[in-house]
Design an enzyme around this catalytic site. Structure first.
Site, PDB file in Angstrom:
ATOM      1  N   GLY A  49       0.775  -1.244   0.000  1.00  0.00           N
ATOM      2  CA  GLY A  49       0.000   0.000   0.000  1.00  0.00           C
ATOM      3  C   GLY A  49       0.799   1.282   0.000  1.00  0.00           C
ATOM      4  O   GLY A  49       0.371   2.275  -0.586  1.00  0.00           O
ATOM      5  N   HIS A 257      -3.109  -8.253  10.737  1.00  0.00           N
ATOM      6  CA  HIS A 257      -3.641  -7.378   9.698  1.00  0.00           C
ATOM      7  C   HIS A 257      -5.098  -7.737   9.445  1.00  0.00           C
ATOM      8  O   HIS A 257      -5.430  -8.915   9.292  1.00  0.00           O
ATOM      9  CB  HIS A 257      -2.840  -7.548   8.404  1.00  0.00           C
ATOM     10  CG  HIS A 257      -3.061  -6.455   7.405  1.00  0.00           C
ATOM     11  ND1 HIS A 257      -4.265  -6.297   6.746  1.00  0.00           N
ATOM     12  CD2 HIS A 257      -2.258  -5.453   6.978  1.00  0.00           C
ATOM     13  CE1 HIS A 257      -4.178  -5.245   5.940  1.00  0.00           C
ATOM     14  NE2 HIS A 257      -2.972  -4.710   6.061  1.00  0.00           N
ATOM     15  N   ARG A 273      -8.993  -0.301   1.922  1.00  0.00           N
ATOM     16  CA  ARG A 273      -9.895   0.485   2.772  1.00  0.00           C
ATOM     17  C   ARG A 273      -9.551   1.969   2.684  1.00  0.00           C
ATOM     18  O   ARG A 273     -10.430   2.819   2.702  1.00  0.00           O
ATOM     19  CB  ARG A 273      -9.815  -0.009   4.217  1.00  0.00           C
ATOM     20  CG  ARG A 273     -10.580  -1.310   4.448  1.00  0.00           C
ATOM     21  CD  ARG A 273     -10.286  -1.896   5.819  1.00  0.00           C
ATOM     22  NE  ARG A 273      -8.925  -2.404   5.897  1.00  0.00           N
ATOM     23  CZ  ARG A 273      -8.085  -2.212   6.899  1.00  0.00           C
ATOM     24  NH1 ARG A 273      -8.470  -1.517   7.947  1.00  0.00           N
ATOM     25  NH2 ARG A 273      -6.865  -2.690   6.878  1.00  0.00           N
TER      26      ARG A 273
END
Lengths: 659, 251
Positions: A49, A257, A273
């Protein structure tokens, strides 16, 4: 015995190790990096990410700076972090991103004008200013008040590791691949390097080094379900523990996680998210706002993972043949966004689940993800207990993350710590203490001990075999030392791990062959991993509070009065079955941000007696220094710049700075 | 190309799979390459990662293979699956027949069984092609970063996605004949740095690196590389484009 001499030995070829190696090399020291695998295959590549750095370029990052990043990090840590380290980190993170940009990382950039986004389930348009066009952009991540996570699609770690790995090639740094450090050479006070085993043929070598740095990553594989690569077995931390003098800190602080695909445990990034994805239950209900009305899906990982497990326990999980799970819904982000910004997620869903995440929900359940604990070091990466030993990255407890790490802060830590610790290593080598008086007897003894250990295992005729013991350990850890913990289960885990440790000393190998022998390697590692598992379980049993990722059902409150301290585990003797646990207190009187509510999660902490006086002192200092400028206030609250290498002390420029 | 799943058999009884593995231990003078069959019971969602680990844990602890991320990201586990280069970790057994073969990737030095030394070859390639941004001086870490068009950053990442798994080289006709051929891995890297404005090298500089038969002119356009690339990199167009650029320079 073959002896290899070098100035600096870096154990681990991931981002942290390579960046530290580069810093030392650029100062003129000879560096050798050891890696279990080709360096670019290290687990750093799996970071998807992004990396946090307060550039503040994008509209949703406007107003971001080191102060906001610092506060988010400390709150995320549930006040377990070392605040001086956190300050050093947030100050250097923008420099690290910019250095990587100059070296070639293709960071995603701000596109001026209206940009579509999904926020809180709704489609919005974000207007990016023309002045920011082409600067590095950022996405939202959990537990942050600004969009701060710089990214390269969802292959950030890959892009970073390739650039840093190739930079190491450019600097001529030797990377010795398929080499595993099996013990540290030391005399109880000074580290002299390591005994190293070549995995392709089992041969042992002595690497003698003036400075040794362990950067071997985390130990997720002591758990049954982990997002970690299969090489993340914590052996670097274990050989430090084996010295008996180097402590491992906060081993009970293990991150789970929220979104590992179920049941394989493969990560799908928090960016799902952050970019607007939602968590849903069996009834398709978006449940996170019920528990966390403020941050919803983007509370910190410990909080979201715990809420998910509680929601499943309350009977809201979707059922499958492997058990219960929840859903991650990114369909609302649209096909184009997923194909561009979440393409690794898309591939993983297609290959491992056979679904298209633009149309179908992803089955997820929390899985072990990150080791906040590790080799205890000071703010410059110097390990406790042995001069000349350093550690950085996930293998270390530097202690940036305390009891919960924010998403995007670990891949940032790898390069930031590498920059800082690498300089400290170079300083050490340049100093008088950096000289090494080599004792051939010491090296010979370390070599012979390791050789005897492997010969003993290879010749072992015991009834036990490694694979079932490993599986049993992993089950114990996942079932009893997991997201929700209880004293009774932890005690039974400690007891059974003790039995497993004893049984692991009675192994018999089934295979014997020249060259590489995976069974021998696995048997040797099992004994190391069991010690780490026991440090985690024993630390968790003794910590009778809940803090960050360490949650005790029987002690659900954070107890600053009793437990604002860091666990230090030492392994007392080779035949021990439990670590010796000690503690070091965190000093509230030196905190810039005294303990309080995190802004999400529970708000019932037991207060530390120093908190109120320190808060009052901070308010007094802020009032007194109101006109004195930010640096003067910082120096009064928590000075940190003097700890940084001189070239990393400068102020970070931002768009809109006064000219 | 991402293969679609085959429908699971309706019988409800798990299949018994036979993995025929090409084995050899170069460290053992007595070892000769041979096929060895292993039988495993198929489980739902089973990958070759799961199957091989089960074989090693329960049948033959000496079996050598390489997995790291087991998520299709790190490029460690490339092997010949039914003769075709691919990533074992993300190959589902349900996409294979009841009997299938596994062999080490050709071209690379064999370590043992299914494990090959891609690292050594890749380090050599990185040194030879100097696969890093060539820029003068050290960057100013305090200043705003250089700007880059968002589309260009994305285009560079498109080529930066190579995971150096070695499938393309294993599937390359030229590499079978020319041991020094840089392969699609190397050519794609050059295309990537050529596209990157931070790299100050000119096409003349790149010509020095790849303007011969071990470089871009060695490619016979069989394009096995393009077919087997697990990351679906646009190798066909990149190689063709590079060749035109380099050929134009050569005249």
């Amino acid at each position: 015995m073959e002896i290899i001499h070098t100035d600096v030995l870096v154990i681990g070829g991931g981002l942290a190790g390579l960046r530290a190696a580069l810093a030392a090399r650029q100062r003129g020291h000879e560096v050798v990096v050891l890696s279990l695998v080709p360096a670019k295959r290290s687990h750093s590549a799996a970071a998807q990410g992004g990396m946090q750095a307060s550039l503040g370029n994008s509209a949703k990052g406007a107003g971001d700076d080191e102060d906001v990043h610092f506060a988010d990090t400390v709150r995320g840590s549930d006040w377990g972090a070392d605040q001086e380290v956190a300050r050093m980190f947030v100050h250097v993170a923008p420099k690290a991103v910019r250095e990587l940009a100059a070296w070639g990382v293709p960071w995603n950039r701000v596109r001026s004008g209206p940009n579509d986004a999904i926020i809180d389930g709704r489609k919005v348009s974000i207007d990016e200013p023309a002045a920011a066009h082409g600067l590095i952009t950022a996405r939202d991540f959990g537990g942050t008040r600004k969009w701060r996570t710089c990214y390269v699609s969802d292959g950030t770690g890959h892009a970073m590791l390739y650039v840093v790995g190739d930079r190491a090639v450019a600097e001529g740094i030797a990377v010795h691949e398929r080499m595993e450090a099996v013990s540290l050479i030391h005399d109880g006070a000074r580290c002299h390097g390591a005994i190293v085993r070549r995995l392709t043929d089992g041969r042992l070598f002595a690497y003698v080094a003036r400075a040794t740095c362990i950067a071997t990553g985390g130990f997720g594989r002591i758990y049954k379900v982990s997002t970690n690569a299969v090489i993340n077995e914590g052996i670097g931390a274990a050989i430090a523990l084996d010295t008996g003098v180097v402590p491992l800190a906060n081993m009970e602080a293990v991150q789970f996680h929220p979104t590992a695909i179920f049941p394989a445990g493969i990560l799908v990034t928090e960016g799902c998210r952050g970019d607007g994805g939602l968590l849903r239950d069996a009834a398709a209900h978006r449940f996170m706002p019920d528990y966390e009305p403020e941050k919803k899906e983007l509370a910190s990982r410990d909080v979201v993972a715990r809420r998910m497990e509680a929601h499943i326990r309350a009977g809201h999980g979707a059922t499958s043949r492997w058990g219960e799970h929840l859903w991650l819904d990114i369909t609302l982000l649209g096909e184009r966004h997923i194909a561009g910004r979440l393409r690794e997620v898309k591939e993983i869903c297609q290959h491992f689940l056979g679904i298209d995440p633009a149309r179908q929900w992803i089955p997820v359940r929390p899985a072990q993800h990150y080791s906040m604990g590790g080799i205890r070091t000071d703010a410059l990466g110097r390990a406790y207990g042995l001069d000349g030993l350093f550690a950085c990255g996930e293998a270390a407890c530097w202690d940036l993350h305390g009891f919960n790490r924010l998403g995007g802060n670990s891949v940032a830590e790898t390069v930031v710590a590498g920059m800082i610790v690498g300089e400290a290593i170079a300083d050490f080598c340049a100093s008088e203490r950096g000289e090494l008086t080599v004792s051939t007897a010491l090296i010979r003894a370390a070599h012979d001990r390791a050789a005897a250990e492997f010969a003993g295992l290879a010749a072992g005729l015991g009834a036990e075999s490694a694979a079932p013991l490993l599986a049993r350990m992993q089950s114990i850890m996942t079932e009893r030392v997991g997201i929700v913990r209880h004293g009774d289960a932890l005690q039974s885990a400690v007891d059974e791990l003790q039995q497993l440790i004893l049984r692991s000393r009675r192994l018999g190998l089934r295979s014997s062959r020249p060259g590489a022998n995976p069974e021998l390697t696995a048997a040797w590692r099992l004994q190391k991993m069991l010690k780490l598992a026991q440090c985690v379980a024993a630390g968790a049993l003794q910590r009778t509070e809940s803090r960050g990722a360490h949650y005790r059902e029987d002690y659900p409150r954070r107890d600053d009065a009793g437990w604002l301290k860091r666990t230090l585990a030492r392994w007392p003797a080779a035949d021990a079955t439990q670590p010796e646990i000690g503690y070091e207190a965190l000093d509230v009187r030196r905190m810039e941000l005294p303990p309080g509510w995190r802004g999400y999660g529970a708000r019932d902490a037991i207060e530390h007696p120093d908190t109120a006086p320190r808060q009052a002192e901070i308010e007094r200092l802020r009032a007194e220094l109101a006109g004195a400028g930010r640096d003067a206030l910082q120096d009064a609250l928590l000075p940190f710049r003097h700890r940084l290498p001189p070239q990393l002390r400068g102020a970070n420029a931002r768009l809109g700075d006064p000219a | 190309m991402i293969r679609l799943f085959r429908k699971a058999p309706d019988s409800g009884r798990p299949r018994r799979l036979t993995a025929s593995v090409l084995r050899h231990n170069p460290a053992d003078p007595a070892s000769a390459p041979h096929w060895q069959d292993f039988v495993v019971e198929e489980a739902e969602g089973m990958t070759l990662f799961i199957a091989l680990n089960e074989i090693r844990a329960t049948q033959d602890p000496s079996l050598q293979f390489d997995f790291v991320c087991r998520a299709g990201i790190c490029g460690s586990c490339a092997m010949l699956i039914d003769g075709r280069p691919g990533l074992a970790c993300r190959t589902l057994t349900r996409d294979l027949g009841e009997r299938f073969t596994l062999a080490p990737l050709p071209f690379f030095e064999l370590i043992g069984d299914l494990s090959v030394n891609t690292g050594k070859w890749l380090r050599g390639t990185a040194e030879r092609l100097r696969t890093w941004v060539h820029a003068a001086g050290r960057p100013d870490l305090d200043a705003l970063e250089e700007r880059m068009a968002p589309e260009l950053a994305e285009a560079i990442y498109e080529l930066d996605r190579c995971i150096e798994c070695g499938c393309c080289v294993a599937g390359c006709g030229t590499a079978q004949m020319r041991p020094d051929f840089i392969g699609a891995i190397g050519l794609n890297k050059i295309a990537r740095f050529r596209l990157d404005p931070r790299d100050t090298r000119s096409d003349e500089d790149f010509y020095e690196l790849i303007g011969d038969d071990d470089g871009v002119f060695g490619c016979m356009s069989l394009l096995g590389c393009h077919d087997v690339c697990p990351k679906q990199l646009p190798l066909q167009t990149q190689i063709a484009f590079l060749r035109r650029r380099m050929a134009a320079l050569g005249f």
